[in-house]
Write an enzyme that holds these catalytic residues in place. Structure first.
Site, mmCIF file in Angstrom:
data_model
loop_
_atom_site.group_PDB
_atom_site.id
_atom_site.type_symbol
_atom_site.label_atom_id
_atom_site.label_comp_id
_atom_site.label_asym_id
_atom_site.label_seq_id
_atom_site.Cartn_x
_atom_site.Cartn_y
_atom_site.Cartn_z
ATOM 1 N N GLU A 47 0.829 -1.208 0.000
ATOM 2 C CA GLU A 47 0.000 0.000 0.000
ATOM 3 C C GLU A 47 0.867 1.264 0.000
ATOM 4 O O GLU A 47 0.625 2.213 -0.756
ATOM 5 C CB GLU A 47 -0.901 0.034 1.244
ATOM 6 C CG GLU A 47 -1.985 -1.028 1.280
ATOM 7 C CD GLU A 47 -1.556 -2.300 2.005
ATOM 8 O OE1 GLU A 47 -0.342 -2.614 1.994
ATOM 9 O OE2 GLU A 47 -2.437 -2.996 2.550
ATOM 10 N N GLY A 81 6.253 -2.138 14.617
ATOM 11 C CA GLY A 81 5.450 -1.184 13.851
ATOM 12 C C GLY A 81 4.408 -0.469 14.695
ATOM 13 O O GLY A 81 4.306 0.754 14.683
ATOM 14 N N HIS A 119 -26.080 7.356 21.289
ATOM 15 C CA HIS A 119 -27.275 7.324 20.455
ATOM 16 C C HIS A 119 -27.173 6.219 19.415
ATOM 17 O O HIS A 119 -27.822 6.272 18.376
ATOM 18 C CB HIS A 119 -27.477 8.693 19.792
ATOM 19 C CG HIS A 119 -27.642 9.763 20.825
ATOM 20 N ND1 HIS A 119 -28.860 10.080 21.374
ATOM 21 C CD2 HIS A 119 -26.728 10.528 21.466
ATOM 22 C CE1 HIS A 119 -28.697 11.025 22.275
ATOM 23 N NE2 HIS A 119 -27.403 11.314 22.365
HETATM 24 O O1 F6P Z 1 0.327 -5.675 8.137
HETATM 25 C C1 F6P Z 1 0.732 -5.422 9.434
HETATM 26 C C2 F6P Z 1 1.980 -4.620 9.525
HETATM 27 O O2 F6P Z 1 3.056 -5.462 9.414
HETATM 28 C C3 F6P Z 1 1.999 -3.839 10.834
HETATM 29 O O3 F6P Z 1 2.480 -4.546 11.890
HETATM 30 C C4 F6P Z 1 2.821 -2.652 10.458
HETATM 31 O O4 F6P Z 1 2.640 -1.629 11.369
HETATM 32 C C5 F6P Z 1 2.284 -2.356 9.088
HETATM 33 O O5 F6P Z 1 2.075 -3.622 8.525
HETATM 34 C C6 F6P Z 1 3.136 -1.498 8.207
HETATM 35 O O6 F6P Z 1 4.403 -2.013 8.014
HETATM 36 P P1 F6P Z 1 5.590 -1.149 7.460
HETATM 37 O O7 F6P Z 1 5.851 -0.040 8.430
HETATM 38 O O8 F6P Z 1 6.741 -2.096 7.353
HETATM 39 O O9 F6P Z 1 5.182 -0.607 6.124
#
Ligand code: F6P
Length: 546
Positions: free
Chosen positions: A212, A267, A384
Site C-alpha cells: 500500500e 510497527g 445514540h
Molecule cells: O500488516 C501489518 C503490519 O506489518 C503492521 O504490523 C505494520 O505496522 C504495518 O504492517 C506497516 O508495516 P511497514 O511499516 O513495514 O510498512
C-alpha cells in the site's frame, strides 16, 4: 513456564467468578463507602477510577497473585533491559528506549542503543525546524505548508491519532494529511487538495516493502512530476522513514532524506521513533518531545510502582478477569473528547495485533481466551447508537471512559454537558434500573396491569456493567504520551499472562501473500487453475467488469 491453567491463582479466580456473578456493584458500593476512593489512583497526569468494576478486594488480590505467578515483573525487566522478548523474530522490544530520558544506557547485544536514538531524535528536530523556519524550501523556492504522510498500520495509526488528538497544538498555517489505504480514492482525494510546490511527502514504512505504502508513494511521485518539477526536485519534496535504508534509497529516496529506525521498534510501537516525524512537523518538535516525556513518566511508573498501585497492571488484570472468568469477548473504549475520537482505532491495532493470538511462547495452543475485540467511538455519539447493546444485551462488555477535565477554548455549557453524559453513562452502566423501579415509574399510567408488567420488563436495565474512568487534567502532549504508554504496557502484561508473544504478527502474512497472487491473476500473469472456485469466480467477474 507452567501452563496458565495450572497457576494456583487461576483456579482460585475460577472459583471466585460464580460468587462475584451473584454480586451487584450497587451492593458493593452500598457496603463500602470508601470504595471509590480505595480504587482510584493517579499516575503521569492520569487519574484512574476503577471502582465500578465487578471485583472485590479478594478478586483483586488473586489477580495480582496471578500476575506474580506469571512472572510479569520479570517480563517488564526483560523488556526494559533489551532481552529478545520478541522470540519468534529474535528481537528486543525497545520502544521504551525511544523515550528514555534517564541517563541509563539501554543495551541490545552488548551495544548501547541510546546514542543512535538521540541522533535520530536530533535529526527529526533539525528537519522539523528547517521546514517550519522555511529554510527547507520546495522546488520553486516557496516554503512547505503541507505534509502528506504515507504509511499504513503502525506507520499510520500512531502518527495520525497523535496528530489528530493534538490538533489544538498544530503549527499555524501547516496542513497535514494521512494516506494509508491502497484504495486509489484516498490518495487521489488528498492530491486534489494539495499544491506540489509547497507539499512535503513523508513515506513511512519500517520494512519498506508494504504494498500500500509503496504504491501510494509511486502515485504521489508520478502526480508530483506531472505538475512540472523534474526528478532532481524529488529530494525537496519526498522523505522517508524506514529501518530498511537501502531499500528506500533503491526506491529513489535521497540517502540524506531517509530517517532510520531500528529493527527493535515494532510497527505498532513506533510512533516514538522517526515514524513520529509527521507529528513533529504538525505540532512542533517540543510538543513531540513532550509526548515522549509523558510516555517516559508512565514507563517509570510501570517499572517502579507495586502491582497494587500500578495503573497498567491494574487495567491489564481487570481485563484478564473479564476475558477469562466473566466471559467478556470485547472491550470498548469511549473517549469523551472530540480530538481523541481515533483512539479506539489506534488501540485496536496495538491490542489486537499484539494479543490476537492463540499459540503460546512454547508453541502450545491456548485453551483460554486471549486478546479481546477492541472497539468503540466517541461519546456522546455512541450513546445514540451502540450503547443500547452495552446497557441491555446479555454480553458482558467492560468499557474505558476517557475524559479531559479541561479542553482548549472551553465552552462551559458544552463541557459540563459532556462531563455529565460521560459520568452519567458510567453511573447508569453500574447501577442500572430494577424491574420494580420501572414498574413504579408506570404506576400513574392508564395501561392495563399486564401491559405495565411487560413494559417494565423492557425498560429494566440490569446494570452491573463494569467501567474504568480515566480522567486527564487536559489532553496535552505529555498526557497523551502517558496514555498511549499505559495501553502499550497493559498489552504487554496481558500477553505475559496469556503466555503470548505480543510483538510479532504472523497472522497478517498469509493474506498479503495470497493477495499478491490474486493481483497477478487479475493482471493475467498467473493462471486461475490452482485457485479455489469461489476466488476464481470473483476474479473473473472483476476482470469482466473492467
Ligand atoms: O500488516 C501489518 C503490519 O506489518 C503492521 O504490523 C505494520 O505496522 C504495518 O504492517 C506497516 O508495516 P511497514 O511499516 O513495514 O510498512
Amino acid at each position: 513456564m507452567q501452563k496458565l491453567r495450572n497457576a494456583p491463582a487461576w483456579g482460585e479466580l475460577d472459583a471466585l467468578a460464580p460468587l462475584i456473578k451473584r454480586h451487584h456493584m450497587r451492593d458493593l458500593f452500598e457496603k463500602d463507602k470508601e470504595r471509590a476512593e480505595k480504587y482510584t489512583l493517579n499516575a503521569a497526569g492520569i487519574m484512574l477510577d476503577y471502582s465500578k468494576n465487578r471485583v472485590t478486594q479478594e478478586v483483586l488480590d488473586k489477580l495480582f497473585e496471578l500476575a506474580r505467578q506469571r512472572e510479569v515483573k520479570q517480563k517488564i525487566i526483560d523488556m526494559f533491559s533489551g532481552q529478545p522478548i520478541n522470540s519468534t523474530e529474535k528481537r528486543a522490544v525497545l520502544h521504551i528506549a525511544l523515550r528514555n530520558f534517564s541517563d541509563k544506557p539501554v543495551y541490545v547485544d552488548g551495544e548501547n542503543v541510546m546514542p543512535d536514538v538521540i541522533n535520530t531524535l536530533k535529526s527529526v528536530q533539525v528537519f522539523t525546524e528547517k521546514v517550519h523556519s522555511g529554510e527547507h524550501k520546495g522546488y520553486t523556492g516557496k516554503a512547505i505548508d503541507t505534509v502528506v504522510s504515507i504509511g499504513i498500520g503502525g506507520s499510520f495509526l500512531g502518527p495520525k491519532i497523535v496528530t489528530e488528538t493534538l490538533k489544538p497544538y498544530w503549527v499555524k498555517g501547516l496542513k497535514i494529511y494521512f494516506v494509508a489505504n491502497v484504495d486509489g480514492c484516498h490518495i487521489q482525494d488528498v492530491l486534489n487538495q494539495v499544491d506540489a510546490e509547497t507539499t512535503l511527502f513523508v513515506m513511512s514504512s519500517k520494512s519498506f516493502s508494504t504494498q500500500e505504502t509503496l504504491q501510494n508513494t509511486l502515485t504521489a511521485k508520478a502526480w508530483f512530476l506531472d505538475q512540472g518539477p523534474t526528478q532532481k526536485d524529488i529530494a525537496k519534496h519526498f522523505v522517508a522513514v524506514s529501518s530498511n535504508v537501502k531499500a528506500a534509497v533503491d526506491f529513489g529516496m535521497a540517502k540524506e532524506n531517509v530517517f532510520p529506525m531500528a529493527d527493535w521498534v515494532g510497527g505498532r510501537y513506533s510512533l516514538w521513533s522517526a515514524i513520529g516525524l509527521p507529528i513533529s512537523l504538525a505540532v512542533g518538535y517540543n510538543n513531540f518531545k513532550g509526548l515522549l516525556e509523558g510516555a517516559y513518566e508512565m514507563d517509570c511508573h510501570f517499572q517502579d510502582a507495586p502491582f497494587e498501585k500500578n495503573m497498567p497492571i491494574i487495567l491489564a488484570m481487570l481485563g484478564v478477569w473479564y476475558r477469562n472468568f466473566i466471559g467478556a469477548q470485547s472491550h470498548a473504549l469511549l473517549p469523551y473528547y472530540h480530538y481523541l475520537r481515533g483512539f479506539p482505532a489506534y488501540v485496536q491495532q496495538l491490542d489486537m495485533e499484539s494479543n490476537g493470538k492463540s499459540t503460546t511462547l512454547d508453541g502450545r495452543t491456548v485453551d483460554y481466551g486471549t486478546g479481546p475485540i477492541i472497539w468503540g467511538s466517541e461519546g456522546t455519539n455512541g450513546q445514540h447508537s451502540f450503547y443500547q447493546l452495552i446497557h441491555q444485551s446479555n454480553m458482558p462488555i467492560p468499557v474505558d471512559f476517557l475524559f479531559p477535565l479541561k479542553v482548549p477554548n472551553q465552552n462551559e455549557t458544552h463541557h459540563n454537558m459532556l462531563a455529565s453524559n460521560c459520568f452519567g453513562q458510567a453511573q447508569a452502566l453500574m447501577q442500572g434500573k430494577t424491574f420494580e423501579e420501572c414498574l413504579e415509574d408506570l404506576s400513574d399510567s392508564s395501561l392495563p396491569e399486564a401491559e405495565k408488567l411487560k413494559l417494565a420488563a423492557h425498560k429494566t436495565m440490569p446494570g452491573n456493567h463494569p467501567s474504568n474512568m480515566l480522567l486527564f487534567d487536559e489532553m496535552d502532549p505529555k498526557t497523551l504520551g502517558a496514555l498511549i504508554a499505559l495501553y502499550e504496557h497493559k498489552v504487554l502484561v496481558q500477553g505475559c499472562i496469556w503466555g503470548l508473544n505480543s510483538f510479532d504478527q504472523w497472522g497478517v502474512e498469509l493474506g498479503k501473500v495470497l493477495g499478491n497472487d490474486v493481483y497477478d491473476m487479475i493482471e493475467g500473469d498467473m493462471s486461475l487453475d490452482n485457485v479455489d472456485a469461489s476466488t476464481a469466480q470473483l476474479i473473473k467477474h472483476f476482470v469482466n467488469k473492467q
